[in-house]
Design an enzyme around this catalytic site. Structure first.
Site, short mmCIF file in Angstrom:
data_model
loop_
_atom_site.label_atom_id
_atom_site.label_comp_id
_atom_site.label_asym_id
_atom_site.label_seq_id
_atom_site.Cartn_x
_atom_site.Cartn_y
_atom_site.Cartn_z
N ARG A 2 -40.24 19.94 40.01
CA ARG A 2 -39.39 20.68 39.08
C ARG A 2 -40.30 21.29 38.02
O ARG A 2 -40.95 20.56 37.28
CB ARG A 2 -38.37 19.71 38.46
N LYS A 51 -44.23 18.50 29.94
CA LYS A 51 -43.71 17.37 29.17
C LYS A 51 -44.76 16.77 28.23
O LYS A 51 -45.95 17.05 28.34
CB LYS A 51 -43.17 16.30 30.13
C1 7PJ Z 1 -35.92 16.30 34.37
C2 7PJ Z 1 -34.64 16.75 34.70
C3 7PJ Z 1 -36.66 15.54 35.31
C4 7PJ Z 1 -34.78 15.78 36.79
C5 7PJ Z 1 -35.12 17.38 32.69
C6 7PJ Z 1 -37.57 18.73 30.65
C7 7PJ Z 1 -36.47 17.82 30.25
N1 7PJ Z 1 -34.08 16.50 35.91
N2 7PJ Z 1 -34.15 17.42 33.63
N3 7PJ Z 1 -36.04 15.32 36.51
N4 7PJ Z 1 -36.20 16.73 33.11
N5 7PJ Z 1 -34.26 15.52 37.99
O1 7PJ Z 1 -37.49 19.53 31.57
O2 7PJ Z 1 -38.61 18.64 29.95
O3 7PJ Z 1 -37.78 15.09 35.11
S1 7PJ Z 1 -34.92 18.10 31.12
#
Ligand code: 7PJ
Length: 278
Positions: A256, A222
């Site tokens: 994640r 990010k």
């Molecule tokens: C997240 C997400 C996060 C959860 C995205 C990216 C943007 N779901 N979906 N937490 N980020 N739960 O992956 O850069 O931080 S999309």
């Protein structure tokens, strides 16, 4: 009536879980749309499984800053066929990253193990759909909406404000009969937050445990890494791993990530440290 009861408790939170990101949007944030075709997505799934992933998070809606909305029909056609094939070929937990009730119900029907909602079930019908199932739900905090969320994020106190939001969403879930045991909380790094807010949340990540629910941290590649280090997407691995480990040390149950193999290695080192402590 249940849409479909899950057969086994697939999300095992006894040890920290690695959630691998599988973007199936044409404009995916950090893979440049590389995995938009079905076969490429399946190859990526296989690779993640080989590398020790625990949960695969499939997203058909881009939520990166500035992203535009996607139709329900498009999202379903991107996500559901892939979910079906993964569930028929592999023994792996699958999470569906969506904010739409119809996508959620289709996902539940076709064997998803978790719904990951960056809008925390606030869209119409979502609470009701999820209440009719028994799968896990990740409730994420976001200030504003993806198209404009980075314009002027503002908080009285980032930690207190996010916690207050969690409390309110957990209460809404419980009022619908969604048991607390099914919920996972995520403060939403990068979703309506400045660099400072993001690092405050990471420094004080343990504070989010106050509600006694498992936590998910999504920091991989990010801008809080890229802007700090002045690195483009492909050069954010070290920063991402460091941040993920800091979150785990403060109690994250799920990280994640894009880089599954490297994250699994980092967690193994952490586990060894814990194991050999005198
Ligand atoms: C997240 C997400 C996060 C959860 C995205 C990216 C943007 N779901 N979906 N937490 N980020 N739960 O992956 O850069 O931080 S999309």
């Amino acid at each position: 009536m249940m849409i479909k009861p899950t057969q086994v408790p697939v999300i095992n939170l006894n040890q920290v879980q690695v959630m691998g990101i599988l973007n199936v949007t044409p404009d995916s944030f950090s893979d440049g749309g590389k995995f938009s075709s079905f076969d490429k997505a399946l190859k990526q799934v296989e690779l993640m499984i080989e590398n020790g992933v625990d949960i695969i998070d499939i997203g058909g809606e881009s939520t990166r800053p500035g992203a535009v909305d996607v139709s329900e029909k498009d999202e379903i056609s991107r996500v559901i066929p892939l979910l079906k094939v993964i569930k028929s070929r592999f023994d792996i937990a699958v999470s569906i990253d969506t904010s739409k009730a119809k996508v959620m119900s289709e996902a539940i029907l076709h064997g998803a193990d978790m719904i990951n909602d960056v809008r925390a079930l606030q869209n119409e019908g979502c609470l009701d759909v999820v209440a009719q199932s028994d799968i896990c739900i990740c409730l994420m905090h976001m200030q504003g909406m993806p198209r404009t969320m980075q314009e002027k994020p503002h908080y009285k106190d980032i930690i207190d404000d996010v916690l207050a939001f969690f409390e309110q969403r957990v209460e809404s879930c419980e009022n619908k009969g969604i048991k607390k045991e099914r919920l996972i909380l995520d403060p939403g790094f990068g979703f309506g937050k400045t660099l400072k807010h993001n690092y405050q949340m990471l420094s004080d990540f343990a504070q989010f445990k106050r509600l006694n629910l498992p936590l998910l941290a999504g920091i991989s590649r990010k801008s809080m890494i890229g802007n700090l280090l002045n690195r483009d997407i492909k050069q954010r691995l070290s920063g991402s791993l460091t941040a993920a480990i800091v979150a785990v040390q403060q109690g994250a149950s799920i990280i994640r990530v894009h880089d599954v193999a490297e994250s699994v290695d980092a967690l193994k080192v952490l586990r060894a440290v814990a194991q050999y402590k005198s």
